[in-house]
Structure formats: structure tokens, C-alpha cells
Scaffold this active site. Sequence first.
Site, short mmCIF file in Angstrom:
data_model
loop_
_atom_site.label_atom_id
_atom_site.label_comp_id
_atom_site.label_asym_id
_atom_site.label_seq_id
_atom_site.Cartn_x
_atom_site.Cartn_y
_atom_site.Cartn_z
N LYS A 197 4.86 0.79 8.88
CA LYS A 197 4.86 2.07 8.17
C LYS A 197 4.19 3.15 9.01
O LYS A 197 4.64 4.29 9.04
CB LYS A 197 4.13 1.92 6.84
CG LYS A 197 4.99 1.31 5.76
CD LYS A 197 4.22 1.21 4.45
CE LYS A 197 3.26 0.05 4.50
NZ LYS A 197 2.44 -0.09 3.32
N ARG A 248 5.82 -12.71 9.47
CA ARG A 248 6.47 -11.43 9.20
C ARG A 248 7.92 -11.48 9.66
O ARG A 248 8.26 -12.22 10.59
CB ARG A 248 5.80 -10.31 10.01
CG ARG A 248 4.45 -9.91 9.55
CD ARG A 248 3.88 -8.87 10.48
NE ARG A 248 4.19 -7.52 10.04
CZ ARG A 248 3.40 -6.83 9.21
NH1 ARG A 248 2.28 -7.35 8.75
NH2 ARG A 248 3.74 -5.62 8.85
N GLU A 288 0.87 -1.16 0.00
CA GLU A 288 0.00 0.00 0.00
C GLU A 288 0.91 1.23 0.00
O GLU A 288 1.81 1.32 0.84
CB GLU A 288 -0.89 0.02 1.25
CG GLU A 288 -1.84 1.20 1.20
CD GLU A 288 -2.75 1.33 2.42
OE1 GLU A 288 -2.64 0.52 3.35
OE2 GLU A 288 -3.55 2.27 2.41
P1 ATP Z 1 2.89 -1.99 7.69
O1 ATP Z 1 2.26 -2.41 8.98
O2 ATP Z 1 4.33 -1.68 7.81
O3 ATP Z 1 2.14 -0.90 6.98
P2 ATP Z 1 1.63 -3.71 5.87
O4 ATP Z 1 1.55 -5.18 5.88
O5 ATP Z 1 0.39 -2.95 6.17
O6 ATP Z 1 2.82 -3.28 6.78
P3 ATP Z 1 1.71 -3.47 3.05
O7 ATP Z 1 2.12 -2.32 2.21
O8 ATP Z 1 0.29 -3.86 3.05
O9 ATP Z 1 2.21 -3.16 4.52
O10 ATP Z 1 2.63 -4.72 2.74
C1 ATP Z 1 2.90 -5.23 1.47
C2 ATP Z 1 3.26 -6.68 1.60
O11 ATP Z 1 4.39 -6.83 2.44
C3 ATP Z 1 2.14 -7.47 2.23
O12 ATP Z 1 1.96 -8.66 1.51
C4 ATP Z 1 2.61 -7.73 3.62
O13 ATP Z 1 2.10 -8.94 4.09
C5 ATP Z 1 4.12 -7.77 3.46
N1 ATP Z 1 4.81 -7.36 4.69
C6 ATP Z 1 4.61 -6.24 5.40
N2 ATP Z 1 5.38 -6.22 6.50
C7 ATP Z 1 6.10 -7.35 6.49
C8 ATP Z 1 7.09 -7.92 7.35
N3 ATP Z 1 7.47 -7.30 8.47
N4 ATP Z 1 7.62 -9.11 7.00
C9 ATP Z 1 7.24 -9.73 5.88
N5 ATP Z 1 6.32 -9.25 5.03
C10 ATP Z 1 5.75 -8.08 5.31
MG MG Z 2 -1.35 -3.08 4.91
#
Ligand code: ATP
Ligand code: MG
Length: 558
Positions: free
Chosen positions: A270, A260, A34
Site C-alpha cells: 500500500k 504473502r 489497516e
Molecule cells: P501493505 O504492505 O500493502 O500495507 P499490510 O500487511 O501492511 O500490507 P494490512 O492492511 O495490514 O496491510 O493487511 C491486512 C491483512 O492482509 C494482514 O493480515 C496481512 O497479513 C494481509 N496481507 C497483506 N498483504 C498481503 C499479501 N501480499 N498476501 C497475503 N496477505 C497479505
Molecule cells: Mg500493515
Amino acid sequence: MTTPVQPGNFIEGIIMEDLKSGKHKRVVTRFPPEPNGYLHIGHAKSVCLNFGLAEKFNGTCHLRFDDTDPEKEEIEYVEAIKRDVKWLGFDWGENLYHAADYFEQLYEYAIELIENGKAYVDDLSAEEIREYRGTLTEPGQDSPYRNRSVEENLDLFRRMRAGEFPDGSRVLRAKIDMASPNMNMRDPVLYRIKRASHYRTGDEWCIYPMYDFTHPISDALEGITHSICTLEFEDHRPLYDWVLENVSVPCQPQQIEFARLNFSYTITSKRKLLQLVERGYVTGWDDPRVPTIAGVRRRGYTPEAIRDLCERVGVAKKNSLVDMAMLEHCVREDLNRRAPRAMGVLRPLRVVIENYPEGQVEELEAVNNPEDPSMGTRKVPFSRVIYIEQEDFMEDPPKRYRRLAPGREVRLRYGYVIKCEDVIKDGEGNIVELHCTYDPETLGGSTPDGRKVRGIIHWVSAAHAIQAEVRLYDRLFTLENPAEVEDFFEYVNPNSLEVLTECKVEPSLAAAAPGSFYQFERQGYFCVDIVDSKPGNLVFNRTVALRDTWAKIQRRQG
Ligand code: ATP
Ligand code: MG
């Protein structure tokens, strides 16, 4: 790359089965960020996994922006994410997608659900929806609007789109089961009314689809075979499947969850990183202390090291905290092989070599990288006045101290043995200069009488030295798992940055290009800052010190 014979992890196992059984002929994965912030080193795991699987199985990996929340998303983040994925070493080729480009199709699928009696417009407020939802131990209650006719729902949903209703006044919900033990299945919201400009579609829409509706359909429209996401989506999988089963999409991707990647003493979220940036705890998303890809790039971490770490961590089914020292270990291993050596004095102490002729300069030969003879040698100028590290001298040292002290000898790296004859102090008793003598017979590592000189220190010729700024970093948080506490700000390490402005580096670094990396002998790996360093005003970041705590931990564990 050749297709593996043995699965390297459980996801590869699933893929190999699917290829063998003929369920799929080609593997298509996606990385779906995102654009509401910069990618962090946790995301690197997902990038490496998705693009890595596509590479391994000769498939493709899409880069898709999951952009359905206009208020938080920005083009700056889109550009940063693309830059970071490329920097990590991956290429989506033609396969760049945006969920926002599916808004019209998503709307049509929503209409299809309504026509089949699978979705309804609800007039309850957000607060009421929450109350009606029940709890983990109690079933929810049906909304009084749940049994509207198909015609009424179609009419209301069209008017939602047309902008007839205020924000938040109505939502479209899936009609599933208000008593489901899985809360996600209790008539989840599919669309909300929100008058917000979208970075991609502008003001074309005032209704926006929710993630749980958008994601499975986006996957299906792109022909994704394996939709790999993190564990927190496990409970959403029944909804993912429900959506795909109830609309006429062209295929049925499979959602697979993995753990994760999280690191100790830092934060990978983020939302929280944005708060650190906004509140000024760090200088920006690319502050070298921040665990964003942009931050660690500026710090001097290499994509090779990050990919190596992701490989070593593997693909797990259980969340855990990875020691930052492990990533640093990977960085050291990579830089040890590739970084040219140089001499840089961080906290200089002037040394006058009294018996060395004034005005004389010798070019001493130095090895560029002992790990790689092909990197050759360079000349380092030596003259009467040099700088050494303040901590390489002690006035009253313990017996086993191997560096310089009054009356003691030390070897200058690639140079002569010198002996401290005199210590010069200022009015307050601070040491400002040392007077030494050198032994002209000691070049090349030997001593004429075979006497032992154990210590070797680095140095820079004063007349030839280049002035530089060096930034030293420490961990960003003082708490091992700052993600666990709400007020994580309280645990920001006040000493995470130390700036040294009087450093002296050898003249071969005068033209060091931004982003280039070096090992300053005995001090660690450093890179030229890509933002602040200018010709004539060099700025180095210490990427990582030399001492490898991870290797030590590993040795201790046998
Ligand atoms: P954040 O909480 O940092 O915003 P998010 O999962 O909401 O993380 P996204 O932009 O939706 O962020 O993530 C894109 C992809 O990266 C998703 O498939 C998510 O599952 C994966 N991802 C995010 N954080 C991690 C992590 N710490 N380890 C592995 N994969 C991750
Ligand atoms: Mg997300």
C-alpha cells in the site's frame, strides 16, 4: 458448504485438530486491514483465506479495521476496503469492528500491565531507545527509567493520556527482556503520544496504542480462534502470546502465519502504491494498471477469477513471486465461459466492396458464445463499406500469410469471402483504403467450387459502426521484481497504456453498460470502463489479450 474431511492446507489441518480435540467449537477468523490505502490483489489472498475458512467450517469471519495510526488512515480507505471485500464475494454480516473502538479497553489493559509491574513509562527519546535496544548480536541495555515504581508509572501514564506531555516525549513500554534474542521482546513500545485527529475518535485521544499491543487484544475481545497473518509477523508471535498471557482477556487466540501473495512485474504494498498515485505515475488507486482490487475491477478482472487464483496458489509457508500470467489465465478461463463475443476493429482500414449493391444491408447471424449455446445469436449488419483491422492486410506478405493481400482472398467472420483488387494510397504512400470484390456464393462457410480460404478476419460495417475509445494495457513495471529495488519508479513501464480513439465496434454494443464485458473476436477481452464511458462516448479497457502465455508455460513444463 459442508465441512471438509481432508484438510486442504496446513491451516485447515490445525483447525480440524482444534475442532476434533474440542479446543474450539466454532471457528472465528478475521481480516484486519489497516485503512491506510486501497486493498491490492495480495490482500485478496488473505480475504479469501479468512472468509473462506469461516465458510468452510461454518464459522464467522470479522472485518476489523486495524486503525491505530491516525496520521495515515482515512475514511475513504475504510469505504474502499468494504466495497472491495464485498466485490470479492464475501460478507462480514454483523461483524464489522474497529480497533479504535477498543481504545478505552486497551488503555485499561495497559493500566493492568503497569499495576502488575509489566509495563513502564520511559522518558528516553526515540533515538536513545534505538541505541539502548542493542543489535542482533548484542543484548540491549535497560533504560534508566525501567525501574520506576508502579505508582509513578500509573501517574505518568494517566498524565500522558491527559495531554500533559509533548508528542514523543514519553512512551509506555512492556517490561520483558532487554537481552532477548528476539528484538521484538526487548521492551517493545506499547503506547506513544501523538496529537493527531483520528478519523473515528477525533481528538479524544493523544496517546495511541501500537499494533503489537492492539492486535492480540482485539483478537481476544472478539473471540477470534485463529488469527491468520503473513510471515513477517512470525517474529512477533512471542510478543502476541506475551500480551495475551499478561492481561486478563477472555480467551487466547492462536496466531498462524502463511506466505504473502506477490506477483511479478508489479507491486503489492500500500505504501508504494500510494507513492505511485501521489506522484502521478498512474491516474489513481483505481487506474486499471494498478494491482489494487479497485484497479483490476476497473480493468475487467472478475471476482470469480481472483478467487480461483487464490485457490490455485494455495497456502504456503514460504514467500514467492507468482507469475502475473497465472492470474491472467484465470481471468481468461472465466471470461471465455461468460463473455459475449462481438466484433471490434481497433485500428480500422476502410474496405469498399465494389460489386456489393450500394444502399443494401444484410443482417448476418453471429454466435454470441461458442462455449455456451444458451447465449444464443445476434444479427450483425453487413454493407458495401466495412472496416477491417489494418494488420489484417499486407501489401507484400510472406507466403504463409493467411489474411488479406493484393489478389488474395479472406473470409469475413460470419460473412462472405472477399478478394482484394486494389490498394488506394495517399500522397505519402500510406494505405488508406482497399477495393475488394465479394463472392455472393460463399455465405455459410462454404465456397461453390470447394476452393480453400483459410483466413477469417473480423470486420464492422462502416455505416453501422459505433465509434469507441479503447485502452490497451501492458505491465506496469519493466522489472520482474520491482519490490526489491528502492527506486522502483525508475522501472515504471513508459508504455503501460496505449489509447486508441478511432476504434469501430459493432452496433449491438451501442448500449453496452459500464462494467459489462465482451470478447472482441481475435483481440481479447474488453470491458466498458466504469468511470469514463458514457452513452455516445464508449470507452473500453482491454482486460487481457487472448494469447495465454501461462497455458504455454505449463505445456512447456509438461
Ligand atoms: P501493505 O504492505 O500493502 O500495507 P499490510 O500487511 O501492511 O500490507 P494490512 O492492511 O495490514 O496491510 O493487511 C491486512 C491483512 O492482509 C494482514 O493480515 C496481512 O497479513 C494481509 N496481507 C497483506 N498483504 C498481503 C499479501 N501480499 N498476501 C497475503 N496477505 C497479505
Ligand atoms: Mg500493515
